[in-house]
Design a protein around this motif. Structure first.
Motif, mmCIF file in Angstrom:
data_model
loop_
_atom_site.group_PDB
_atom_site.id
_atom_site.type_symbol
_atom_site.label_atom_id
_atom_site.label_comp_id
_atom_site.label_asym_id
_atom_site.label_seq_id
_atom_site.Cartn_x
_atom_site.Cartn_y
_atom_site.Cartn_z
ATOM 1 N N PRO A 66 0.783 -1.230 0.000
ATOM 2 C CA PRO A 66 0.000 0.000 0.000
ATOM 3 C C PRO A 66 0.818 1.285 0.000
ATOM 4 C CG PRO A 66 -0.229 -1.145 2.102
ATOM 5 C CD PRO A 66 0.547 -2.039 1.190
ATOM 6 N N MET A 67 2.072 1.261 0.468
ATOM 7 C CA MET A 67 2.887 2.482 0.431
ATOM 8 C C MET A 67 2.955 2.952 -1.013
ATOM 9 S SD MET A 67 6.876 3.109 1.466
ATOM 10 C CE MET A 67 6.627 3.867 3.058
ATOM 11 N N PHE A 68 2.654 4.229 -1.250
ATOM 12 C CA PHE A 68 2.635 4.729 -2.619
ATOM 13 C C PHE A 68 4.005 4.555 -3.262
ATOM 14 C CE2 PHE A 68 3.236 7.767 -5.965
ATOM 15 C CZ PHE A 68 2.083 7.626 -6.701
ATOM 16 N N HIS A 69 4.003 3.986 -4.458
ATOM 17 C CA HIS A 69 5.213 3.849 -5.267
ATOM 18 C C HIS A 69 4.787 3.793 -6.732
ATOM 19 C CE1 HIS A 69 3.807 -0.226 -4.389
ATOM 20 N NE2 HIS A 69 4.444 -0.641 -5.474
ATOM 21 N N LEU A 70 5.678 4.228 -7.590
ATOM 22 C CA LEU A 70 5.388 4.319 -9.014
ATOM 23 C C LEU A 70 6.400 3.459 -9.776
ATOM 24 C CD1 LEU A 70 4.287 7.364 -10.917
ATOM 25 C CD2 LEU A 70 6.327 6.243 -11.748
ATOM 26 N N HIS A 71 5.887 2.592 -10.628
ATOM 27 C CA HIS A 71 6.728 1.688 -11.422
ATOM 28 C C HIS A 71 7.080 2.327 -12.760
ATOM 29 C CE1 HIS A 71 5.701 -1.857 -8.889
ATOM 30 N NE2 HIS A 71 4.586 -1.170 -8.693
ATOM 31 N N VAL A 72 8.336 2.199 -13.162
ATOM 32 C CA VAL A 72 8.790 2.616 -14.492
ATOM 33 C C VAL A 72 9.562 1.420 -15.042
ATOM 34 C CG1 VAL A 72 10.066 4.326 -15.835
ATOM 35 C CG2 VAL A 72 8.998 5.014 -13.671
ATOM 36 N N VAL A 73 9.000 0.783 -16.066
ATOM 37 C CA VAL A 73 9.523 -0.494 -16.557
ATOM 38 C C VAL A 73 9.852 -0.394 -18.041
ATOM 39 C CG1 VAL A 73 9.099 -2.986 -16.708
ATOM 40 C CG2 VAL A 73 7.940 -1.637 -14.929
ATOM 41 N N ALA A 74 11.051 -0.840 -18.411
ATOM 42 C CA ALA A 74 11.451 -0.888 -19.819
ATOM 43 C C ALA A 74 10.962 -2.208 -20.416
ATOM 44 C CB ALA A 74 12.965 -0.781 -19.943
ATOM 45 N N ARG A 75 10.267 -2.118 -21.555
ATOM 46 C CA ARG A 75 9.711 -3.309 -22.202
ATOM 47 C C ARG A 75 10.175 -3.394 -23.646
ATOM 48 N NH1 ARG A 75 5.108 -5.505 -20.036
ATOM 49 N NH2 ARG A 75 5.839 -7.300 -21.236
ATOM 50 N N ASP A 76 10.301 -4.606 -24.131
ATOM 51 C CA ASP A 76 10.667 -4.877 -25.517
ATOM 52 C C ASP A 76 9.759 -5.943 -26.086
ATOM 53 O OD1 ASP A 76 12.972 -3.333 -26.479
ATOM 54 O OD2 ASP A 76 13.993 -4.211 -24.745
ATOM 55 N N GLU A 77 9.452 -5.824 -27.353
ATOM 56 C CA GLU A 77 8.680 -6.872 -28.015
ATOM 57 C C GLU A 77 9.444 -8.179 -27.858
ATOM 58 O OE1 GLU A 77 7.918 -5.687 -32.041
ATOM 59 O OE2 GLU A 77 6.751 -3.946 -31.411
ATOM 60 N N GLY A 78 8.728 -9.210 -27.453
ATOM 61 C CA GLY A 78 9.352 -10.507 -27.283
ATOM 62 C C GLY A 78 9.888 -10.757 -25.884
ATOM 63 N N ASP A 79 9.807 -9.762 -24.982
ATOM 64 C CA ASP A 79 10.257 -10.032 -23.612
ATOM 65 C C ASP A 79 9.222 -10.922 -22.928
ATOM 66 O OD1 ASP A 79 8.192 -8.477 -22.370
ATOM 67 O OD2 ASP A 79 9.476 -6.734 -22.138
ATOM 68 N N PRO A 80 9.568 -11.489 -21.768
ATOM 69 C CA PRO A 80 8.589 -12.342 -21.100
ATOM 70 C C PRO A 80 7.262 -11.611 -20.904
ATOM 71 C CG PRO A 80 10.706 -12.472 -19.982
ATOM 72 C CD PRO A 80 10.816 -11.371 -21.009
ATOM 73 N N ASN A 81 6.195 -12.221 -21.373
ATOM 74 C CA ASN A 81 4.821 -11.739 -21.260
ATOM 75 C C ASN A 81 4.487 -10.526 -22.125
ATOM 76 O OD1 ASN A 81 2.327 -12.538 -20.161
ATOM 77 N ND2 ASN A 81 2.336 -10.783 -18.797
ATOM 78 N N GLY A 132 2.560 -9.826 -11.610
ATOM 79 C CA GLY A 132 1.924 -11.121 -11.410
ATOM 80 C C GLY A 132 2.246 -12.156 -12.462
ATOM 81 N N PHE A 133 3.219 -11.875 -13.312
ATOM 82 C CA PHE A 133 3.563 -12.826 -14.365
ATOM 83 C C PHE A 133 4.743 -13.684 -13.918
ATOM 84 C CE2 PHE A 133 6.187 -14.071 -17.988
ATOM 85 C CZ PHE A 133 5.274 -14.838 -18.682
ATOM 86 N N GLY A 134 4.547 -14.977 -13.843
ATOM 87 C CA GLY A 134 5.632 -15.898 -13.523
ATOM 88 C C GLY A 134 6.285 -15.612 -12.186
ATOM 89 N N THR A 135 7.524 -16.052 -12.089
ATOM 90 C CA THR A 135 8.301 -15.888 -10.865
ATOM 91 C C THR A 135 9.478 -14.977 -11.150
ATOM 92 O OG1 THR A 135 7.683 -18.120 -10.187
ATOM 93 C CG2 THR A 135 9.580 -17.140 -9.078
ATOM 94 N N ALA A 136 9.726 -14.046 -10.244
ATOM 95 C CA ALA A 136 10.859 -13.132 -10.400
ATOM 96 C C ALA A 136 12.156 -13.922 -10.562
ATOM 97 C CB ALA A 136 10.957 -12.213 -9.193
ATOM 98 N N LEU A 137 13.017 -13.420 -11.425
ATOM 99 C CA LEU A 137 14.333 -14.017 -11.647
ATOM 100 C C LEU A 137 15.367 -13.023 -11.120
ATOM 101 C CD1 LEU A 137 16.005 -16.311 -12.905
ATOM 102 C CD2 LEU A 137 15.903 -15.075 -15.070
ATOM 103 N N PRO A 138 15.813 -13.196 -9.866
ATOM 104 C CA PRO A 138 16.753 -12.241 -9.283
ATOM 105 C C PRO A 138 18.022 -12.112 -10.123
ATOM 106 C CG PRO A 138 15.925 -13.733 -7.597
ATOM 107 C CD PRO A 138 15.484 -14.274 -8.941
ATOM 108 N N TYR A 139 18.599 -10.923 -10.083
ATOM 109 C CA TYR A 139 19.872 -10.696 -10.762
ATOM 110 C C TYR A 139 20.946 -11.597 -10.161
ATOM 111 C CZ TYR A 139 18.206 -6.389 -12.999
ATOM 112 O OH TYR A 139 17.535 -5.471 -13.766
ATOM 113 N N GLU A 140 21.903 -12.004 -10.982
ATOM 114 C CA GLU A 140 23.055 -12.738 -10.470
ATOM 115 C C GLU A 140 23.846 -11.806 -9.568
ATOM 116 O OE1 GLU A 140 25.283 -14.213 -13.796
ATOM 117 O OE2 GLU A 140 23.566 -15.325 -14.586
#
Length: 137
Positions: free
Chosen positions: A89-104, A111-119
């Motif tokens: 609930p704490m206010f936060h704003l998402h800014v996400v870079a997307r590309d055609e063909g990326d997951p989903n 809510g898509f799949g399971t997060a894949l943490p960075y190495e």
């Protein structure tokens, strides 16, 4: 005035990129997308309309800086910007870079799949890269 306290879930799931004028800029620890979160440093803030007009203006300005830097750094096809706040609930704003063909693509990242943490070390390297891009804008 009490010190700003980041929601524990945001703290657990993200890495700090930089502290901006209003917001704590964070990187979501999910390597599937370059995904940043702006968190206004205001305790007990849940909704955008609860912000002062000055804070709303600052958030919009910082959002634009982050979106432009993310686009430049990633070459993304599209930048998604959203506020949900259903799980955190704490206010936060998402800014996400997307590309055609990326997951989903073209569906949402939430809510898509399971997060894949960075190495190990890669989230910090990405955060540093984005910090430079935002601060040099």
């Amino acid at each position: 005035m009490r010190r700003f306290e980041l929601d524990p879930r945001l703290k657990r799931d993200t890495v700090r990129i930089a502290r901006l004028g209003l917001c704590d800029l964070r990187l979501m620890n999910d390597s599937r997308w370059p995904w940043t979160i702006l968190v206004p440093q205001r305790n007990d803030l849940v909704e955008f309309h609860e912000m002062t007009p000055l804070d709303q203006t600052m958030l919009t300005f910082e959002m634009g800086l982050v979106a432009a830097a993310l686009k430049r750094e990633t070459g993304a096809h599209k930048i998604n910007i959203a506020t949900l706040g259903n799980a955190v609930p704490m206010f936060h704003l998402h800014v996400v870079a997307r590309d055609e063909g990326d997951p989903n693509w073209p569906g949402p990242v939430w809510g898509f799949g399971t997060a894949l943490p960075y190495e190990e070390g890669r989230a910090e390297a990405m955060a540093q890269r984005l910090a430079h891009a935002v601060m040099d804008a």
